[in-house]
Design an enzyme around this catalytic site. Structure first.
Site, mmCIF file in Angstrom:
data_model
loop_
_atom_site.group_PDB
_atom_site.id
_atom_site.type_symbol
_atom_site.label_atom_id
_atom_site.label_comp_id
_atom_site.label_asym_id
_atom_site.label_seq_id
_atom_site.Cartn_x
_atom_site.Cartn_y
_atom_site.Cartn_z
ATOM 1 N N ASN A 1 48.699 -19.225 -6.279
ATOM 2 C CA ASN A 1 49.452 -20.588 -6.645
ATOM 3 C C ASN A 1 50.626 -20.096 -7.648
ATOM 4 O OD1 ASN A 1 50.475 -22.924 -7.837
ATOM 5 N ND2 ASN A 1 48.434 -23.368 -8.800
ATOM 6 N N TRP A 2 51.890 -19.989 -7.157
ATOM 7 C CA TRP A 2 53.014 -19.192 -8.029
ATOM 8 C C TRP A 2 53.473 -20.366 -9.199
ATOM 9 C CZ3 TRP A 2 56.811 -16.133 -4.938
ATOM 10 C CH2 TRP A 2 56.206 -14.991 -4.341
ATOM 11 N N LYS A 3 53.095 -21.784 -8.957
ATOM 12 C CA LYS A 3 53.429 -22.880 -10.083
ATOM 13 C C LYS A 3 55.157 -22.761 -10.009
ATOM 14 C CE LYS A 3 48.979 -22.357 -12.243
ATOM 15 N NZ LYS A 3 48.152 -22.585 -13.285
ATOM 16 N N HIS B 1 46.426 -30.743 -8.217
ATOM 17 C CA HIS B 1 46.154 -29.479 -9.048
ATOM 18 C C HIS B 1 46.058 -30.302 -10.661
ATOM 19 C CE1 HIS B 1 47.036 -26.353 -11.815
ATOM 20 N NE2 HIS B 1 46.598 -25.278 -10.986
ATOM 21 N N GLU C 1 47.300 -29.555 -13.293
ATOM 22 C CA GLU C 1 48.477 -29.814 -14.089
ATOM 23 C C GLU C 1 49.290 -31.115 -13.450
ATOM 24 O OE1 GLU C 1 49.996 -25.676 -13.079
ATOM 25 O OE2 GLU C 1 48.357 -25.093 -14.568
ATOM 26 N N GLU D 1 38.385 -25.973 -9.999
ATOM 27 C CA GLU D 1 39.127 -25.326 -11.118
ATOM 28 C C GLU D 1 38.893 -26.018 -12.484
ATOM 29 O OE1 GLU D 1 42.773 -23.164 -9.689
ATOM 30 O OE2 GLU D 1 43.406 -25.169 -9.789
ATOM 31 N N GLY E 1 44.700 -20.617 -16.633
ATOM 32 C CA GLY E 1 45.635 -19.849 -17.539
ATOM 33 C C GLY E 1 45.038 -19.673 -19.118
ATOM 34 N N SER F 1 41.910 -18.378 -14.083
ATOM 35 C CA SER F 1 41.673 -16.980 -14.678
ATOM 36 C C SER F 1 40.944 -16.070 -13.734
ATOM 37 C CB SER F 1 41.158 -17.094 -16.049
ATOM 38 O OG SER F 1 42.124 -17.980 -17.037
ATOM 39 N N GLY G 1 46.372 -18.353 -10.100
ATOM 40 C CA GLY G 1 47.810 -18.501 -10.700
ATOM 41 C C GLY G 1 48.125 -17.351 -11.307
ATOM 42 N N GLY G 2 47.837 -16.895 -12.491
ATOM 43 C CA GLY G 2 48.608 -15.729 -13.463
ATOM 44 C C GLY G 2 48.688 -14.718 -12.535
HETATM 45 P P1 PGA Z 1 45.241 -19.241 -13.472
HETATM 46 O O1 PGA Z 1 45.702 -20.611 -12.495
HETATM 47 O O2 PGA Z 1 44.587 -18.263 -12.489
HETATM 48 O O3 PGA Z 1 46.478 -18.756 -14.080
HETATM 49 O O4 PGA Z 1 44.101 -19.529 -14.187
HETATM 50 C C1 PGA Z 1 44.807 -20.819 -11.659
HETATM 51 C C2 PGA Z 1 45.582 -22.241 -11.264
HETATM 52 O O5 PGA Z 1 45.954 -23.048 -11.934
HETATM 53 O O6 PGA Z 1 45.298 -22.573 -9.865
#
Ligand code: PGA
Length: 249
Positions: A9-11, A94, A96, A167, A173, A213, A234-235
Site C-alpha cells: 500500500n504505497w499511500k 483504510h 486513514e 489492520e 506506521g 508495521s 505500507g512503509g
Molecule cells: P504500515 O502501513 O505497514 O506502514 O504500518 C500499513 C497500512 O497502512 O496498510
C-alpha cells in the site's frame, strides 16, 4: 486452500518517475514468489504501473474507488476507470480514509459492492484503535465493521476475490506490530464472524491479511500463523528490497 496475498500500500508516495523505478527494481526480486503479489499505488501512477507489470507476477491495485458508476463527484475515480487501466485489486476503507476522509462502514459497503459489481477485487480494511483495544472493545468494533462492510454483498460466488485486511490502527506506521498471537487470534475472530454472520458457505475461503508495521524482519513470523493469509504493507513496500523480503517470507 487460501493462497496468501502480500500487497503493498504505497499511500500518497511516489511520482511516475520514482514509482516506475521502484517497480522495475521489484520485478526480478519477487518473480519466484510463492504467494500472490500486488502493489496498490496512487491513481496517477496506475497507467505507467500497468504497463510495467504486464507479463509479470505482480498484480495491480488502486487505493480507493467511488461507489457511483459516474457523475458529479469531483475528485473521485470510478470502477470503470480503474478497470480500463487493468487494475485488479482496490483497497477500501483504510483506517486513514476512515480517520481523515469521513469514510464510514456504510460507504465502505457501497464501495465494496461497486468494486465487486465491476470485477474489481476489494481489499476491505478493518481494525480497532488503541483506545478500543485497551477498553476491551476490539471484538465489538470489528464485528460492527465486518457486518457493515459486507451488508447485502451478493458476490459470494467468488470468495477468493474478496480480501479482508485486519489492520489495528495502533500498529499502522508506528513500528509497533501486533504480536503474532494477537494478530492470529483477532483474525480468527474475524473469520468466525464471517462464517457465522455473513456467509456460512464461503466465510472460510475469504483471505484475511494482517497489516500494521509488517516488514522484512517480522513477516515470516506473522506468516507462520495459520489464520494469517498475507499482509498489507505500507512503509516497507516503498523499498524494493524490503518489500521483496516480505513477499519471499
Ligand atoms: P504500515 O502501513 O505497514 O506502514 O504500518 C500499513 C497500512 O497502512 O496498510
Amino acid at each position: 486452500m487460501r493462497k496468501p496475498i502480500i500487497a503493498g500500500n504505497w499511500k500518497m508516495n511516489n511520482t511516475i518517475a520514482s514509482g516506475s523505478a521502484l517497480i522495475k527494481e521489484l520485478i526480478p526480486l519477487v518473480k519466484d514468489a510463492q504467494c500472490e503479489v500486488a502493489i496498490c499505488v496512487p491513481f496517477t501512477l496506475l497507467p505507467a504501473a500497468a504497463e510495467l507489470v504486464k507479463g509479470t507476477n505482480i498484480k495491480l491495485g488502486a487505493e480507493n474507488v467511488h461507489f457511483a458508476d459516474k457523475g458529479a463527484f469531483t475528485g473521485e475515480i470510478s470502477a470503470e476507470m480503474l478497470k480500463e487501466i487493468g487494475v485488479e485489486y482496490v483497497i477500501i476503507g483504510h483506517s486513514e480514509r476512515r480517520q481523515y476522509f469521513a469514510e464510514t462502514d456504510e460507504t465502505v459497503n457501497k464501495r465494496a459492492e461497486q468494486a465487486l459489481k465491476n470485477g474489481l477485487k476489494p481489499i476491505i480494511c478493518v481494525g480497532e484503535t488503541l483506545e478500543e483495544r485497551e477498553t476491551g472493545k476490539t471484538e465489538e468494533v470489528l464485528e460492527r465493521q465486518i457486518l457493515g462492510a459486507f451488508q447485502n454483498l451478493t458476490a459470494f460466488d467468488m470468495p477468493a476475490n474478496i480480501v479482508v485486511a485486519y489492520e489495528p490502527v495502533w500498529a499502522i506506521g508506528t513500528g509497533r506490530t501486533a504480536t503474532k498471537e494477537q494478530a492470529n487470534e483477532t483474525i480468527a475472530f474475524i473469520r468466525k464472524t464471517l462464517v457465522e454472520k455473513v456467509c456460512a458457505k464461503c466465510g472460510a475461503d475469504i483471505r484475511i491479511q494482517y497489516g500494521g508495521s509488517m516488514n522484512a524482519k517480522n513477516a515470516s513470523e506473522l506468516m507462520s500463523m495459520p489464520e494469517i493469509d498475507g499482509g498489507l504493507i505500507g512503509g516497507a513496500s516503498l523499498k524494493a528490497e524490503d518489500f521483496s523480503k516480505v513477499v519471499n517470507y
